[in-house]
Enzyme design. Structure first.
Site, PDB file in Angstrom:
ATOM      1  N   TYR A 135       0.799  -1.239   0.000  1.00 56.04           N
ATOM      2  CA  TYR A 135       0.000   0.000   0.000  1.00 56.04           C
ATOM      3  C   TYR A 135       0.828   1.284   0.000  1.00 56.04           C
ATOM      4  CZ  TYR A 135      -4.722  -1.823   0.520  1.00 56.04           C
ATOM      5  OH  TYR A 135      -5.943  -2.409   0.287  1.00 56.04           O
ATOM      6  N   LYS A 186       1.441 -15.439   2.931  1.00 53.80           N
ATOM      7  CA  LYS A 186       1.635 -16.278   1.737  1.00 53.80           C
ATOM      8  C   LYS A 186       3.128 -16.568   1.683  1.00 53.80           C
ATOM      9  CE  LYS A 186       0.329 -18.002  -2.314  1.00 53.80           C
ATOM     10  NZ  LYS A 186      -0.587 -19.133  -2.519  1.00 53.80           N
ATOM     11  N   ASP A 219      -4.664 -17.959   0.731  1.00 50.85           N
ATOM     12  CA  ASP A 219      -5.641 -18.637  -0.143  1.00 50.85           C
ATOM     13  C   ASP A 219      -6.418 -19.679   0.665  1.00 50.85           C
ATOM     14  OD1 ASP A 219      -3.191 -19.951   0.013  1.00 50.85           O
ATOM     15  OD2 ASP A 219      -3.122 -20.551  -2.093  1.00 50.85           O
ATOM     16  N   ASP A 243      -7.207  -6.347   3.688  1.00 55.54           N
ATOM     17  CA  ASP A 243      -8.279  -5.660   2.944  1.00 55.54           C
ATOM     18  C   ASP A 243      -9.212  -6.694   2.317  1.00 55.54           C
ATOM     19  OD1 ASP A 243      -9.650  -3.532   1.559  1.00 55.54           O
ATOM     20  OD2 ASP A 243      -8.612  -4.199  -0.253  1.00 55.54           O
ATOM     21  N   ASP A 247     -13.407  -7.991   3.559  1.00 58.05           N
ATOM     22  CA  ASP A 247     -14.647  -7.926   2.773  1.00 58.05           C
ATOM     23  C   ASP A 247     -15.320  -9.304   2.790  1.00 58.05           C
ATOM     24  OD1 ASP A 247     -14.589  -5.230   2.092  1.00 58.05           O
ATOM     25  OD2 ASP A 247     -14.775  -5.568  -0.069  1.00 58.05           O
TER      26      ASP A 247
HETATM   27  C1  LIG Z   1     -10.454   2.500  -0.526  1.00 56.55           C
HETATM   28  C2  LIG Z   1      -9.271   1.667  -0.127  1.00 56.55           C
HETATM   29  C3  LIG Z   1      -8.033   2.518  -0.104  1.00 56.55           C
HETATM   30  C4  LIG Z   1      -9.466   0.970   1.219  1.00 56.55           C
HETATM   31  C5  LIG Z   1      -8.323  -0.010   1.474  1.00 56.55           C
HETATM   32  O1  LIG Z   1      -7.922  -0.744   0.558  1.00 56.55           O
HETATM   33  O2  LIG Z   1      -7.830  -0.025   2.589  1.00 56.55           O
HETATM   34  C6  LIG Z   1     -10.777   0.202   1.383  1.00 56.55           C
HETATM   35  O3  LIG Z   1     -10.901  -0.839   0.489  1.00 56.55           O
HETATM   36  C7  LIG Z   1     -10.888  -0.292   2.807  1.00 56.55           C
HETATM   37  O4  LIG Z   1     -11.047  -1.499   2.987  1.00 56.55           O
HETATM   38  O5  LIG Z   1     -10.855   0.538   3.726  1.00 56.55           O
HETATM   39 MG   LIG Z   2     -11.468  -2.671   1.415  1.00 58.22          MG
END
Ligand SMILES: CC(C)[C@H](C(=O)O)[C@@H](O)C(=O)O
Ligand SMILES: [Mg+2]
Ligand SMILES: NC(=O)c1ccc[n+]([C@@H]2O[C@H](COP(=O)([O-])OP(=O)(O)OC[C@H]3O[C@@H](n4cnc5c(N)ncnc54)[C@H](O)[C@@H]3O)[C@@H](O)[C@H]2O)c1
Length: 347
Positions: A135, A186, A219, A243, A247
């Site tokens: 990042y 990984k 993975d 990240d 999700d």
């Molecule tokens: C928008 C992006 C920079 C951010 C990240 O990757 O950290 C988002 O996806 C999150 O999860 O906060």
């Molecule tokens: Mg994110």
């Protein structure tokens, strides 16, 4: 003794505006009368960018630094090239304020639907490293626009950066009943970064003999998150893996509309920032369809961080009760959910 919270509020783009309004509603409703809440709203995001070309200046950082904490909605808009606001605002802020602990809890609350079979016990927290990895912007592009274009995005991993987040994760695992910590990386392919992470993870573990550890490739972790989510207690991982898996973690534990996060600076040298895991959701922005629960739960994390444990727990209980009552009922607007939560936390 009079108490006060001086909060920076950044609604941002898209649904960020809608959900932050609900977060503030609940914050005002839950705080005892003797707590003075001061808020200052900032217009970062697409509006500011189109008006001034700026994303986040040094003067902005100076101002933000004066607050006790920051509440953010979301940043990112289709009218701005991808990456400009994400890097120029969000990551710049996380890096400038050294938000190295990106805390993302996942809990499947009673009565909440999951796409997984049965009703698995899901209650884990991801400690995502927040200032390093791929990042940092450590890369470049050459021969752009030619068939020989080359792009690099080098992952940066320092022993200092790994050790501090790993130690934080161990301490969190130690404080939880199950005392389990998984390192997700990984290291079978990313041998340089992966082995530095693994070595430090093992070494710091010597200080936490009560914590049971495991290592898992990222993975494989995605498999177990779906097939055995109850296996996880605390996960520590790098910025990009964190990240992605958070999700997924949101999707299995009630959806992205309920996933909260804190970008923590544990030393308190800079204000920590609390935000939903989701983004600005341009597909539903302005329609009152966004679930504000993730932002409201982020407000709970914010309050806990500032020492308001009772109020944080009240918010969490209110969201839990609200979610449990949704089953089989017609969908409500963002504002209606906010109103219902405000009533619950006040009562
Ligand atoms: C928008 C992006 C920079 C951010 C990240 O990757 O950290 C988002 O996806 C999150 O999860 O906060
Ligand atoms: Mg994110
Ligand atoms: N922290 C942040 O500010 C942040 C986080 C993620 C993405 N982003 C940015 O947001 C923009 C959109 O990104 P994206 O579409 O990849 O991810 P997103 O999280 O905005 O949306 C993904 C999906 O989830 C749904 N969704 C998101 N939040 C919801 C909510 N509260 N209630 C109901 N449904 C919800 C959306 O409608 C969409 O279908 C991009 O510019 C991205 O960079 C910002």
């Amino acid at each position: 003794m009079s108490r006060s919270i001086n909060l920076a509020v950044i609604p941002g783009d898209g649904i960020g505006q809608e959900v932050v309004a609900q977060g503030l509603k609940i914050l005002s409703a839950v705080l005892p009368q003797d707590v003075k809440l001061e808020t200052e709203e900032y217009d970062f995001g697409a509006r500011r960018y189109h008006a001034t070309g700026e994303t986040l200046t040094d003067a902005d950082l100076e101002q933000l630094k004066q607050h006790d904490a920051i509440l953010l909605g979301a940043i990112g808009d289709p009218s701005v090239p991808s990456g400009v606001l994400e890097r120029g605002f969000l990551l710049k802020l996380r890096f400038a304020f050294d938000h190295h602990v990106n805390l993302r809890p996942s809990k499947l609350l009673p009565g909440v639907e999951t796409p997984l079979a049965g009703q698995p016990e899901i209650d884990f927290v991801v400690v995502r490293e927040g200032t390093e990895g791929p990042y940092t912007g450590n890369g470049g592009t050459i021969r752009t626009g030619t068939p020989h274009a080359v792009a690099t995005e080098v992952s940066l991993n320092t022993a200092f950066g790994i050790e501090r987040v790993v130690r934080d994760a161990y301490a969190r695992a130690q404080a939880r009943p199950r005392k389990k910590l998984a390192l997700v990386h990984k290291n079978n392919v990313l041998v340089h970064a992966g082995h530095l992470w693994t070595d430090i993870f093992n070494k710091v573990g010597e200080e936490f003999p009560e914590v049971t550890t495991e290592y898992m490739h990222v993975d494989a972790a995605t498999i177990y998150l779906v097939t055995q989510p109850e296996r996880f207690d605390v996960i520590v991982t790098d910025n990009l893996f964190g990240d992605i898996i958070t999700d997924l973690a949101a999707a299995i534990s009630g959806g992205i509309g309920v996933a909260a996060s804190g970008n923590i600076n544990p030393s308190g040298a800079y204000p920590s920032m609390f935000e939903p895991v989701h983004g600005s959701a341009p597909d539903i922005a302005g329609q009152g369809k966004a679930d504000p629960s993730a932002t409201v739960l982020s407000v709970a994390l914010l309050l806990r961080h500032l020492g308001y444990e009772t109020e944080a727990a009240r918010i969490e209980d209110a969201v839990s009760a609200d979610l449990a009552e949704r089953v089989g009922k017609p969908a409500r607007t963002t504002d209606e959910i906010g109103d219902a939560l405000a009533v619950r936390v006040a009562g």
